[in-house]
Design an enzyme around this catalytic site. Structure first.
Site, short mmCIF file in Angstrom:
data_model
loop_
_atom_site.label_atom_id
_atom_site.label_comp_id
_atom_site.label_asym_id
_atom_site.label_seq_id
_atom_site.Cartn_x
_atom_site.Cartn_y
_atom_site.Cartn_z
N HIS A 188 61.63 8.11 -82.22
CA HIS A 188 63.04 8.13 -82.58
C HIS A 188 63.38 9.11 -83.71
O HIS A 188 62.63 9.21 -84.69
CB HIS A 188 63.47 6.73 -83.05
CG HIS A 188 63.33 5.67 -81.99
ND1 HIS A 188 63.70 5.85 -80.68
CD2 HIS A 188 62.86 4.39 -82.08
CE1 HIS A 188 63.48 4.73 -80.01
NE2 HIS A 188 62.96 3.83 -80.83
N HIS A 238 62.14 2.12 -86.93
CA HIS A 238 60.74 2.13 -86.48
C HIS A 238 60.44 3.41 -85.71
O HIS A 238 61.33 4.04 -85.15
CB HIS A 238 60.47 0.91 -85.58
CG HIS A 238 61.28 0.95 -84.29
ND1 HIS A 238 62.59 0.56 -84.24
CD2 HIS A 238 60.96 1.36 -83.05
CE1 HIS A 238 63.04 0.73 -83.00
NE2 HIS A 238 62.07 1.23 -82.26
N GLU A 281 69.03 4.75 -76.11
CA GLU A 281 67.86 3.88 -76.18
C GLU A 281 67.02 4.18 -74.95
O GLU A 281 67.55 4.54 -73.90
CB GLU A 281 68.31 2.40 -76.19
CG GLU A 281 67.18 1.40 -76.21
CD GLU A 281 66.21 1.55 -77.38
OE1 GLU A 281 65.50 2.58 -77.45
OE2 GLU A 281 66.17 0.64 -78.24
C1 VGL Z 1 60.11 -1.26 -78.30
C2 VGL Z 1 61.77 -2.35 -79.44
C3 VGL Z 1 62.30 -1.17 -79.86
C4 VGL Z 1 58.88 -1.35 -77.46
C5 VGL Z 1 60.62 -0.06 -78.72
O1 VGL Z 1 58.05 -0.42 -77.52
O2 VGL Z 1 58.73 -2.34 -76.71
N1 VGL Z 1 60.69 -2.40 -78.66
N2 VGL Z 1 61.71 -0.02 -79.49
ZN ZN Z 2 62.29 1.83 -80.31
#
Ligand code: VGL
Ligand code: ZN
Length: 192
Positions: free
Chosen positions: A60, A77, A109
């Site tokens: 990201h 994250h 996303e």
């Molecule tokens: C993920 C939440 C946000 C994952 C990625 O890899 O499952 N979960 N981003």
């Molecule tokens: Zn993510």
């Protein structure tokens, strides 16, 4: 118990085994470190057979829409090039592993490794027909990558001993949905 043998049309997909999803990371998935050795053993198996290995990365930008600061639901994250975006220590990926970055557009996303990536064309070029999926999180990126594969016509196997989810309820629902859509859950002992 099912028995199956790897064929030349198989590929391993390791989903998002990154530091931010492990303990001490910003979005820890319980048990993520625990599956590292199991995934390593699958990696060795596919490698011995000369089968392709793909590793997806949540990748990201700082201003990603999924972050709470930007109106999303997740803590920050897997920011590109940050320590949290690195693979979890101990994960042994061969140098010819195909790295698939996803979720790299600020406004989109991408829970699926197929979304906005070259994964499908790389698999197709190699004649891959069956995907063996492992990693995190069962209820988000593993689920959506597996469903993406099913939608594209791949046969999909999920290594049940090498996935972990964010929450028990959504993980159970994800497993149910995957089963309904035709995915199979298998474990190490079933692979000959
Ligand atoms: C993920 C939440 C946000 C994952 C990625 O890899 O499952 N979960 N981003
Ligand atoms: Zn993510």
């Amino acid at each position: 118990m099912a028995r199956l043998r790897l064929t030349p049309f198989d590929a391993l997909i390791v989903v998002d085994m990154q530091k931010d999803f492990s303990s001490g990371g910003s979005l820890p998935v319980k048990g993520a470190e625990e599956i590292v050795p199991v995934i390593n053993s699958y990696v060795s198996l596919f490698r011995e057979k000369g089968l392709p290995i793909f590793a997806t990365r949540d990748w990201h930008p700082e201003n990603h829409v999924s972050f709470k600061d930007n109106g999303g639901i997740w803590p920050r994250h897997c920011v590109q090039w940050s320590r949290g975006a690195e693979f979890i220590d101990g994960l042994e990926l061969p140098p010819d592993t195909f790295i698939i970055n996803k979720g790299d557009k600020p406004e989109l996303e991408a829970y699926s490794g197929f979304q906005g990536t070259l994964l499908d064309s790389l698999l197709r070029e190699r004649g891959v027909k069956r995907l063996f999926v492992c990693g995190v999180a069962t209820d988000y990126c593993v689920k959506n990558t597996a469903l993406g594969g099913l939608n594209l016509g791949y046969q999909v196997f999920v290594f049940s001993d090498a996935v972990r989810g964010v929450s028990p309820e959504t993980t159970e629902r994800a497993e149910e949905e995957l089963l309904e859509r035709g995915a199979l859950f298998i474990e190490k002992e079933e692979l000959l």
